[in-house]
Design a protein around this motif. Sequence first.
Motif, PDB file in Angstrom:
ATOM      1  N   LEU A  76      -6.990  -1.714  -1.644  1.00  0.00           N
ATOM      2  CA  LEU A  76      -7.026  -0.418  -2.258  1.00  0.00           C
ATOM      3  C   LEU A  76      -6.227   0.508  -1.686  1.00  0.00           C
ATOM      4  O   LEU A  76      -5.488   1.346  -2.451  1.00  0.00           O
ATOM      5  CB  LEU A  76      -8.666   0.047  -2.546  1.00  0.00           C
ATOM      6  CG  LEU A  76      -9.427  -0.988  -3.507  1.00  0.00           C
ATOM      7  CD1 LEU A  76     -10.725  -1.058  -3.417  1.00  0.00           C
ATOM      8  CD2 LEU A  76      -8.680  -0.823  -5.102  1.00  0.00           C
ATOM      9  N   GLU A  77      -6.514   0.709  -0.385  1.00  0.00           N
ATOM     10  CA  GLU A  77      -5.630   1.766   0.434  1.00  0.00           C
ATOM     11  C   GLU A  77      -4.162   1.717   0.136  1.00  0.00           C
ATOM     12  O   GLU A  77      -3.364   2.541  -0.027  1.00  0.00           O
ATOM     13  CB  GLU A  77      -5.968   1.679   1.698  1.00  0.00           C
ATOM     14  CG  GLU A  77      -7.304   2.250   2.268  1.00  0.00           C
ATOM     15  CD  GLU A  77      -7.705   1.937   3.535  1.00  0.00           C
ATOM     16  OE1 GLU A  77      -6.777   1.711   4.571  1.00  0.00           O
ATOM     17  OE2 GLU A  77      -8.681   2.161   4.195  1.00  0.00           O
ATOM     18  N   GLU A  80      -3.075   2.910  -3.287  1.00  0.00           N
ATOM     19  CA  GLU A  80      -3.394   4.231  -3.744  1.00  0.00           C
ATOM     20  C   GLU A  80      -2.064   4.978  -3.948  1.00  0.00           C
ATOM     21  O   GLU A  80      -1.144   5.268  -3.151  1.00  0.00           O
ATOM     22  CB  GLU A  80      -3.946   4.865  -2.674  1.00  0.00           C
ATOM     23  CG  GLU A  80      -4.902   6.190  -2.947  1.00  0.00           C
ATOM     24  CD  GLU A  80      -5.882   6.604  -1.894  1.00  0.00           C
ATOM     25  OE1 GLU A  80      -5.437   7.789  -1.585  1.00  0.00           O
ATOM     26  OE2 GLU A  80      -6.599   5.632  -1.363  1.00  0.00           O
ATOM     27  N   GLY A  81      -2.108   5.573  -5.017  1.00  0.00           N
ATOM     28  CA  GLY A  81      -0.678   6.446  -5.484  1.00  0.00           C
ATOM     29  C   GLY A  81       0.542   5.895  -5.946  1.00  0.00           C
ATOM     30  O   GLY A  81       1.354   6.352  -5.877  1.00  0.00           O
ATOM     31  N   HIS A  87      -1.661  -1.240  -8.704  1.00  0.00           N
ATOM     32  CA  HIS A  87      -2.644  -0.161  -8.732  1.00  0.00           C
ATOM     33  C   HIS A  87      -3.632  -0.490  -9.871  1.00  0.00           C
ATOM     34  O   HIS A  87      -5.015  -0.673  -9.387  1.00  0.00           O
ATOM     35  CB  HIS A  87      -2.225   1.327  -8.646  1.00  0.00           C
ATOM     36  CG  HIS A  87      -3.400   2.319  -8.749  1.00  0.00           C
ATOM     37  ND1 HIS A  87      -3.965   2.684  -9.878  1.00  0.00           N
ATOM     38  CD2 HIS A  87      -4.033   2.715  -7.543  1.00  0.00           C
ATOM     39  CE1 HIS A  87      -4.940   3.668  -9.456  1.00  0.00           C
ATOM     40  NE2 HIS A  87      -4.785   3.676  -8.178  1.00  0.00           N
ATOM     41  N   THR A  91      -7.404  -2.163  -8.583  1.00  0.00           N
ATOM     42  CA  THR A  91      -8.606  -1.270  -9.098  1.00  0.00           C
ATOM     43  C   THR A  91      -9.499  -1.830 -10.015  1.00  0.00           C
ATOM     44  O   THR A  91     -10.558  -1.803  -9.554  1.00  0.00           O
ATOM     45  CB  THR A  91      -8.154   0.208  -9.582  1.00  0.00           C
ATOM     46  OG1 THR A  91      -7.047   0.787  -8.623  1.00  0.00           O
ATOM     47  CG2 THR A  91      -9.202   1.269  -9.715  1.00  0.00           C
TER      48      THR A  91
END
Length: 163
Positions: A76-77, A80-81, A87, A91
């Motif tokens: 997830l890190e 991110e973005g 993503h 998620t």
Amino acid sequence: MHPHGSEFRLEFGWKTAGQAHGVTPDPVSAAGAAALWIGGSGLEELAARYPFVEFSAIALARERGDAVEHQWRKMLESVEGDPGGFHDLITAASENAVLRGCFPYLGHRFALAEDAFTPDVLVTAFLIRPGWYASNRLAEGWGFEGDANAAVAYMVDKVRARH
């Protein structure tokens, strides 16, 4: 333990997974580290007593029994973005109880395995374009193609069918 010239290369494994490694010129230290590991030592104790031994965060997570949670957190890190990549799918998958229980991999595809020690993949999804995913390509086309929510539903069905 592998003698290599004037060094000893050590690989420490557990449940078919490499857990740590190290190189030392000292045969006494090599034998001591091997004996400590075979005797049931954990990674942190092994590295504290023999500083030439190195291990990764995922190896420590496997030892502690929280490899799946650790891998999801890292994954997830990593996305991110990045809305143009995996993503949305990662998620959505992380929020699903069935998929969250599997060990995730991310490379050229998003894949789920039974656990951190089993290399057999239960299901995969490829990024076709931002927000659009597909399963393995079959002779007649993609086995599945759709958005993140549809991909999660497909993946859940495949994981449940394998259990």
